[in-house]
Design a protein around this motif. Sequence first.
Motif, PDB file in Angstrom:
ATOM      1  N   GLN A  53      -2.921  -0.797  18.581  1.00 35.13           N
ATOM      2  CA  GLN A  53      -4.390  -1.340  18.137  1.00 35.13           C
ATOM      3  C   GLN A  53      -5.038   0.245  17.878  1.00 35.13           C
ATOM      4  OE1 GLN A  53      -7.412  -2.116  21.030  1.00 35.13           O
ATOM      5  NE2 GLN A  53      -8.367  -3.662  19.534  1.00 35.13           N
ATOM      6  N   PHE A  54      -5.431   0.271  16.583  1.00 33.59           N
ATOM      7  CA  PHE A  54      -6.104   1.547  15.819  1.00 33.59           C
ATOM      8  C   PHE A  54      -7.578   1.655  15.983  1.00 33.59           C
ATOM      9  CE2 PHE A  54      -2.120   2.754  12.874  1.00 33.59           C
ATOM     10  CZ  PHE A  54      -1.321   2.983  13.956  1.00 33.59           C
ATOM     11  N   ALA A  55      -8.193   2.432  16.110  1.00 33.57           N
ATOM     12  CA  ALA A  55      -9.663   2.609  16.021  1.00 33.57           C
ATOM     13  C   ALA A  55      -9.924   3.682  15.134  1.00 33.57           C
ATOM     14  CB  ALA A  55     -10.185   3.113  17.640  1.00 33.57           C
ATOM     15  N   ASP A  56      -9.895   3.224  13.775  1.00 37.20           N
ATOM     16  CA  ASP A  56     -10.045   4.186  12.792  1.00 37.20           C
ATOM     17  C   ASP A  56     -11.574   4.639  12.615  1.00 37.20           C
ATOM     18  OD1 ASP A  56      -7.157   3.897  12.229  1.00 37.20           O
ATOM     19  OD2 ASP A  56      -7.540   2.666  10.418  1.00 37.20           O
ATOM     20  N   THR A  86      13.794   9.241  31.056  1.00 35.69           N
ATOM     21  CA  THR A  86      14.149   7.984  30.524  1.00 35.69           C
ATOM     22  C   THR A  86      13.252   7.901  29.152  1.00 35.69           C
ATOM     23  OG1 THR A  86      14.570   6.747  32.640  1.00 35.69           O
ATOM     24  CG2 THR A  86      14.165   5.440  30.956  1.00 35.69           C
ATOM     25  N   SER A  87      13.785   7.316  28.270  1.00 31.66           N
ATOM     26  CA  SER A  87      13.196   7.138  26.907  1.00 31.66           C
ATOM     27  C   SER A  87      13.718   6.094  26.230  1.00 31.66           C
ATOM     28  CB  SER A  87      13.418   8.436  26.176  1.00 31.66           C
ATOM     29  OG  SER A  87      14.643   8.648  25.814  1.00 31.66           O
ATOM     30  N   VAL A  88      12.662   5.575  25.392  1.00 32.83           N
ATOM     31  CA  VAL A  88      13.043   4.431  24.685  1.00 32.83           C
ATOM     32  C   VAL A  88      12.546   4.846  23.301  1.00 32.83           C
ATOM     33  CG1 VAL A  88      12.471   1.731  24.065  1.00 32.83           C
ATOM     34  CG2 VAL A  88      13.118   2.680  26.169  1.00 32.83           C
ATOM     35  N   VAL A  89      13.201   4.574  22.255  1.00 35.02           N
ATOM     36  CA  VAL A  89      12.890   4.779  20.793  1.00 35.02           C
ATOM     37  C   VAL A  89      12.943   3.586  19.975  1.00 35.02           C
ATOM     38  CG1 VAL A  89      13.219   6.243  18.823  1.00 35.02           C
ATOM     39  CG2 VAL A  89      13.580   7.270  21.021  1.00 35.02           C
ATOM     40  N   ALA A  90      11.679   3.335  19.309  1.00 31.73           N
ATOM     41  CA  ALA A  90      11.809   2.181  18.646  1.00 31.73           C
ATOM     42  C   ALA A  90      11.426   2.481  17.182  1.00 31.73           C
ATOM     43  CB  ALA A  90      10.666   1.220  18.907  1.00 31.73           C
ATOM     44  N   GLN A  91      12.491   2.049  16.136  1.00 30.38           N
ATOM     45  CA  GLN A  91      11.991   2.410  14.517  1.00 30.38           C
ATOM     46  C   GLN A  91      11.897   1.086  13.870  1.00 30.38           C
ATOM     47  OE1 GLN A  91      15.487   5.216  14.406  1.00 30.38           O
ATOM     48  NE2 GLN A  91      13.951   6.947  13.776  1.00 30.38           N
ATOM     49  N   GLY A  92      10.967   1.168  13.023  1.00 30.61           N
ATOM     50  CA  GLY A  92      10.833   0.130  12.018  1.00 30.61           C
ATOM     51  C   GLY A  92       9.411   0.019  11.380  1.00 30.61           C
ATOM     52  N   PRO A  93       9.391  -0.940  10.550  1.00 31.00           N
ATOM     53  CA  PRO A  93       8.077  -0.942   9.780  1.00 31.00           C
ATOM     54  C   PRO A  93       6.841  -1.400  10.524  1.00 31.00           C
ATOM     55  CG  PRO A  93       9.316  -3.068   9.421  1.00 31.00           C
ATOM     56  CD  PRO A  93      10.217  -1.873  10.274  1.00 31.00           C
ATOM     57  N   LEU A  94       5.754  -0.837  10.161  1.00 29.10           N
ATOM     58  CA  LEU A  94       4.578  -1.417  10.898  1.00 29.10           C
ATOM     59  C   LEU A  94       3.866  -2.536   9.697  1.00 29.10           C
ATOM     60  CD1 LEU A  94       2.735   2.003  11.493  1.00 29.10           C
ATOM     61  CD2 LEU A  94       3.351   0.349  13.227  1.00 29.10           C
ATOM     62  N   SER A  95       3.201  -3.411  10.580  1.00 28.83           N
ATOM     63  CA  SER A  95       2.539  -4.578   9.638  1.00 28.83           C
ATOM     64  C   SER A  95       1.313  -5.034  10.351  1.00 28.83           C
ATOM     65  CB  SER A  95       3.486  -5.835   9.220  1.00 28.83           C
ATOM     66  OG  SER A  95       3.832  -6.528  10.706  1.00 28.83           O
ATOM     67  N   SER A  96       0.493  -5.174   9.505  1.00 26.82           N
ATOM     68  CA  SER A  96      -0.906  -5.674  10.058  1.00 26.82           C
ATOM     69  C   SER A  96      -0.840  -7.141  10.797  1.00 26.82           C
ATOM     70  CB  SER A  96      -2.062  -6.091   8.964  1.00 26.82           C
ATOM     71  OG  SER A  96      -2.295  -4.685   8.459  1.00 26.82           O
ATOM     72  N   VAL A  97      -1.542  -7.266  11.970  1.00 29.89           N
ATOM     73  CA  VAL A  97      -1.342  -8.560  12.618  1.00 29.89           C
ATOM     74  C   VAL A  97      -2.106  -9.462  11.808  1.00 29.89           C
ATOM     75  CG1 VAL A  97      -1.874  -9.684  14.804  1.00 29.89           C
ATOM     76  CG2 VAL A  97      -0.940  -7.280  14.756  1.00 29.89           C
ATOM     77  N   ALA A  98      -1.498 -10.649  11.618  1.00 21.88           N
ATOM     78  CA  ALA A  98      -2.226 -11.905  10.913  1.00 21.88           C
ATOM     79  C   ALA A  98      -3.118 -12.553  11.835  1.00 21.88           C
ATOM     80  CB  ALA A  98      -1.115 -12.719  10.314  1.00 21.88           C
ATOM     81  N   ASP A  99      -4.416 -13.237  11.274  1.00 26.63           N
ATOM     82  CA  ASP A  99      -5.330 -13.627  12.117  1.00 26.63           C
ATOM     83  C   ASP A  99      -4.678 -14.623  13.141  1.00 26.63           C
ATOM     84  OD1 ASP A  99      -7.212 -12.253  10.995  1.00 26.63           O
ATOM     85  OD2 ASP A  99      -8.123 -13.884   9.488  1.00 26.63           O
ATOM     86  N   PHE A 133      -1.735  -3.724  14.750  1.00 22.48           N
ATOM     87  CA  PHE A 133      -0.611  -3.813  13.942  1.00 22.48           C
ATOM     88  C   PHE A 133       0.691  -4.020  14.901  1.00 22.48           C
ATOM     89  CE2 PHE A 133      -3.187  -0.632  11.448  1.00 22.48           C
ATOM     90  CZ  PHE A 133      -2.645  -0.851  10.307  1.00 22.48           C
ATOM     91  N   TRP A 134       1.762  -4.615  14.093  1.00 21.24           N
ATOM     92  CA  TRP A 134       3.078  -4.977  14.980  1.00 21.24           C
ATOM     93  C   TRP A 134       3.998  -3.582  14.371  1.00 21.24           C
ATOM     94  CZ3 TRP A 134       2.783  -8.174  18.470  1.00 21.24           C
ATOM     95  CH2 TRP A 134       2.101  -9.345  18.598  1.00 21.24           C
ATOM     96  N   LEU A 135       4.887  -3.202  15.375  1.00 21.24           N
ATOM     97  CA  LEU A 135       5.814  -2.428  14.958  1.00 21.24           C
ATOM     98  C   LEU A 135       7.023  -3.316  15.287  1.00 21.24           C
ATOM     99  CD1 LEU A 135       6.627   1.283  15.631  1.00 21.24           C
ATOM    100  CD2 LEU A 135       8.476  -0.297  15.928  1.00 21.24           C
ATOM    101  N   GLU A 136       7.767  -3.603  14.189  1.00 19.73           N
ATOM    102  CA  GLU A 136       9.022  -4.528  14.578  1.00 19.73           C
ATOM    103  C   GLU A 136      10.026  -3.629  14.447  1.00 19.73           C
ATOM    104  OE1 GLU A 136       8.487  -8.346  12.143  1.00 19.73           O
ATOM    105  OE2 GLU A 136       6.387  -7.484  11.669  1.00 19.73           O
ATOM    106  N   PRO A 137      10.790  -3.271  15.378  1.00 19.43           N
ATOM    107  CA  PRO A 137      11.933  -2.342  15.450  1.00 19.43           C
ATOM    108  C   PRO A 137      13.047  -2.994  14.904  1.00 19.43           C
ATOM    109  CG  PRO A 137      10.761  -2.745  17.803  1.00 19.43           C
ATOM    110  CD  PRO A 137      10.277  -3.757  16.964  1.00 19.43           C
ATOM    111  N   GLU A 138      13.662  -2.122  13.878  1.00 21.32           N
ATOM    112  CA  GLU A 138      14.976  -2.448  13.596  1.00 21.32           C
ATOM    113  C   GLU A 138      15.881  -1.964  14.343  1.00 21.32           C
ATOM    114  OE1 GLU A 138      14.303  -0.631   9.527  1.00 21.32           O
ATOM    115  OE2 GLU A 138      13.331  -2.555   8.835  1.00 21.32           O
TER     116      GLU A 138
END
Length: 151
Positions: A53-56, A86-99, A133-138
């Motif tokens: 969640q971004f507060a712009d 311990t670390s976790v790395v997620a990489q993927g596109p960001l997309s807006s959360v639909a209503d 936003f969703w970050l959908e990890p590839e």
Amino acid sequence: MDRRPALQLSDDEVDAFLRENGVGVLSLADDGDAYGLPISYGYDGDDRIICLQFADAPWSRKRDFVETTRTASFTVFELTETLEATSVVAQGPLSSVADEEAPQALDALADNAVFTALDESGVPIEDAVLRLFWLEPETLTGRHFDPFATE
């Protein structure tokens, strides 16, 4: 004495680690410029997606970088007093959360996000634009390292 290398976490361990934490570092890019920011997150382990969640503010750099980032990187990590990491790395596109996805996103945030005061950056809540936003990890990988463990 041989030292043990970093151990790859299983999918279940990655899921548990992301559920147990609530803050990470989101890295965005614009051509050759990078922008990393600490941010709270929610994790939906059923779909293995991360909610942010971004507060712009009107002058937000996040807003500009979100528009230009093809692949975001998100890192969650812990370091203990005994220097185990311990670390976790997620990489993927960001997309807006639909209503229609907002309830799922808000549930994920409610499960483990750690919110900070929105006015810390000089943005009163009434002036902030809240976006999900969703970050959908590839790719979604985790590692654990114990510097004193031996094979």
